[in-house]
Write an enzyme that holds these catalytic residues in place. Sequence first.
Site, short mmCIF file in Angstrom:
data_model
loop_
_atom_site.label_atom_id
_atom_site.label_comp_id
_atom_site.label_asym_id
_atom_site.label_seq_id
_atom_site.Cartn_x
_atom_site.Cartn_y
_atom_site.Cartn_z
N ILE A 1 0.91 -1.31 0.02
CA ILE A 1 0.06 0.14 -0.16
C ILE A 1 1.05 1.20 -0.08
O ILE A 1 0.62 2.07 -0.75
CB ILE A 1 -0.95 0.06 1.15
CG1 ILE A 1 -1.93 -1.26 1.15
CG2 ILE A 1 -1.66 1.22 1.49
CD1 ILE A 1 -2.72 -1.36 2.23
N CYS A 2 2.09 0.94 0.77
CA CYS A 2 2.89 2.36 0.92
C CYS A 2 3.34 2.99 -0.40
O CYS A 2 3.07 4.30 -0.74
CB CYS A 2 4.04 2.27 1.61
SG CYS A 2 3.71 1.27 3.23
N PRO A 3 3.52 2.18 -1.53
CA PRO A 3 3.96 2.93 -2.83
C PRO A 3 2.90 3.53 -3.49
O PRO A 3 2.91 4.59 -4.10
CB PRO A 3 4.78 1.85 -3.67
CG PRO A 3 4.16 0.42 -2.75
CD PRO A 3 4.08 0.83 -1.44
N LEU B 1 2.45 7.03 -1.64
CA LEU B 1 3.64 7.87 -1.72
C LEU B 1 3.42 8.42 -3.50
O LEU B 1 3.68 9.41 -3.86
CB LEU B 1 4.71 7.20 -1.72
CG LEU B 1 5.06 7.00 0.01
CD1 LEU B 1 6.42 6.27 0.27
CD2 LEU B 1 4.92 8.43 0.79
#
Length: 187
Positions: A46-48, A51
């Site tokens: 999920i992080c990418p 970002l």
Amino acid sequence: MSLINTEVKPFKATAFHNGKFVDVTEASLKGKWSVFFFYPADFTFICPTELGDLADNYAEFQKLGVEIYAVSTDTHFTHKAWHDSSETIKKIQFPMVGDPTLTISRNFEVLIEEAGLAERGTFVVDPHGKIQIIELNAGNVGRDANELLRKIKAAQYVAAHPGEVCPAKWKEGAGTLKPSLDLVGKI
């Protein structure tokens, strides 16, 4: 205790920013609006997406005079490696702050102690270094840069217009409210 309207606690960290390693401290925030965008870890799922969404909207944040600080408990070296290896992360132009000492994550009360990782926490900080907006999401729920932009515009509006408040779903240019005895029970 809520962190709303509290000053960002002192910290010193190294960030990967525009191909360089740079120092970031709480003093770096003074005089401009900032977003601290905590996420669990580099090289994840999920992080990418989050970002990348911020990177795609970064020009809009800059127009508002806002700097974004992406923070995870990874090192600045890991941030560079991720930046160099991922097409999504390669788009990032804002500082990617390493927090391997866990100091910043503890200061913002988003540290998952047993995992050594940060929760998905978003903090909007005003030019005086005070936290104005907090959003915390479960680890499996991603955030939306457009909603963050809307909240920042509302926070900037009320900071510039004392005595006015922004109602739910307020968008730039829409009407605001002036709390008074006359409004009680009328909304």
